[in-house]
Scaffold this active site. Sequence first.
Site, mmCIF file in Angstrom:
data_model
loop_
_atom_site.group_PDB
_atom_site.id
_atom_site.type_symbol
_atom_site.label_atom_id
_atom_site.label_comp_id
_atom_site.label_asym_id
_atom_site.label_seq_id
_atom_site.Cartn_x
_atom_site.Cartn_y
_atom_site.Cartn_z
ATOM 1 N N GLY A 72 0.778 -1.232 0.000
ATOM 2 C CA GLY A 72 0.000 0.000 0.000
ATOM 3 C C GLY A 72 0.808 1.281 0.000
ATOM 4 O O GLY A 72 0.392 2.285 -0.576
ATOM 5 N N GLU A 127 3.820 4.593 6.013
ATOM 6 C CA GLU A 127 2.588 3.809 5.834
ATOM 7 C C GLU A 127 1.596 4.565 4.966
ATOM 8 O O GLU A 127 1.590 5.794 4.949
ATOM 9 C CB GLU A 127 1.942 3.540 7.204
ATOM 10 C CG GLU A 127 2.263 2.189 7.809
ATOM 11 C CD GLU A 127 1.521 1.024 7.142
ATOM 12 O OE1 GLU A 127 1.124 1.146 5.968
ATOM 13 O OE2 GLU A 127 1.358 -0.007 7.805
ATOM 14 N N ASP A 128 0.768 3.822 4.280
ATOM 15 C CA ASP A 128 -0.290 4.469 3.505
ATOM 16 C C ASP A 128 -1.466 4.821 4.399
ATOM 17 O O ASP A 128 -2.033 5.901 4.300
ATOM 18 C CB ASP A 128 -0.747 3.590 2.333
ATOM 19 C CG ASP A 128 -1.111 2.180 2.771
ATOM 20 O OD1 ASP A 128 -0.568 1.715 3.783
ATOM 21 O OD2 ASP A 128 -1.945 1.541 2.113
ATOM 22 N N ASP A 131 -5.508 2.242 10.152
ATOM 23 C CA ASP A 131 -6.939 1.969 10.295
ATOM 24 C C ASP A 131 -7.169 1.624 11.771
ATOM 25 O O ASP A 131 -7.377 2.523 12.595
ATOM 26 C CB ASP A 131 -7.253 0.793 9.359
ATOM 27 C CG ASP A 131 -8.680 0.790 8.874
ATOM 28 O OD1 ASP A 131 -9.562 0.965 9.721
ATOM 29 O OD2 ASP A 131 -8.919 0.615 7.670
ATOM 30 N N VAL A 181 -11.565 3.129 1.624
ATOM 31 C CA VAL A 181 -10.948 3.955 0.588
ATOM 32 C C VAL A 181 -9.953 3.154 -0.254
ATOM 33 O O VAL A 181 -9.338 2.192 0.237
ATOM 34 C CB VAL A 181 -10.247 5.199 1.188
ATOM 35 C CG1 VAL A 181 -11.263 6.184 1.726
ATOM 36 C CG2 VAL A 181 -9.241 4.813 2.260
ATOM 37 N N ARG A 193 -5.161 0.195 -6.904
ATOM 38 C CA ARG A 193 -3.934 0.798 -6.374
ATOM 39 C C ARG A 193 -3.387 1.862 -7.324
ATOM 40 O O ARG A 193 -2.681 2.775 -6.913
ATOM 41 C CB ARG A 193 -2.843 -0.270 -6.192
ATOM 42 C CG ARG A 193 -3.118 -1.305 -5.119
ATOM 43 C CD ARG A 193 -1.824 -2.068 -4.817
ATOM 44 N NE ARG A 193 -2.055 -3.346 -4.180
ATOM 45 C CZ ARG A 193 -2.144 -3.537 -2.868
ATOM 46 N NH1 ARG A 193 -2.064 -2.513 -2.049
ATOM 47 N NH2 ARG A 193 -2.318 -4.745 -2.362
#
Length: 208
Positions: A72, A127-128, A131, A181, A193
């Site tokens: 990610g 990090e993307d 969560d 998302v 992606r």
Amino acid sequence: MYHGDAHTPDDDACRGADRYPDADLYSGDIASVLVTEEQIRCRIAELAQQVAADFPAEQDKGELLLVGVLKGAVMFMTDFARALPIPVQLEFMAVSSYGSATSSSGVVRILKGLDRDITDRNVLVVEDIIDSGLTLSWLLRNLATRHPATLEVCTLLRKPDAIQIDVPVRYIGFDIPREFVVGYGLDYGERYRDLPYIGTLAPEVYAD
Ligand code: PRP
């Protein structure tokens, strides 16, 4: 032997072409654009200035080591590295955190570890998205056992309403609502992606 049709940087076709023909790439699957390409670019530039100010180039710990979490974080990592006005080195780890397609299980497996020693290095985990925070929490504990000089986190996105465990995150791009998302590295079933923006996925796509 086949030779491709090479362009030069001066070719008119590529001049000023800063947008991709993405509007219909996944027609109907994207419900809304949450963070535009331009907003991402702008925020990355701000984060890069902040990080560069905190980790000046002339440190005795060597060049800042960015540790990107596959897959990610790939888009963010590469754009962020290029926006940083200091030299950095790149490392990648791959971990698996999701038990199901859309929610974290807390079970983390290392699919690809670090290629080098991080002892006494300034390490910035890239990090993307955060969560639940479970993946990152586990990763930070794991990396801390390797005795880096400093260990910080830079994430493009965070969902404050979804956090289950408190994790120290020094650099945050955007806080976003608790919606599923995709885009700019984030996937659903390995798709989306490649979108240059962050979008919400139409619920009927993951209701199937
Ligand atoms: C995503 C994302 C984070 C993690 C965040 O990775 O890249 O690493 O989940 O979730 P959490 O805060 O709830 O733990 P994923 O496992 O989907 O793999 P990917 O990066 O290859 O898509």
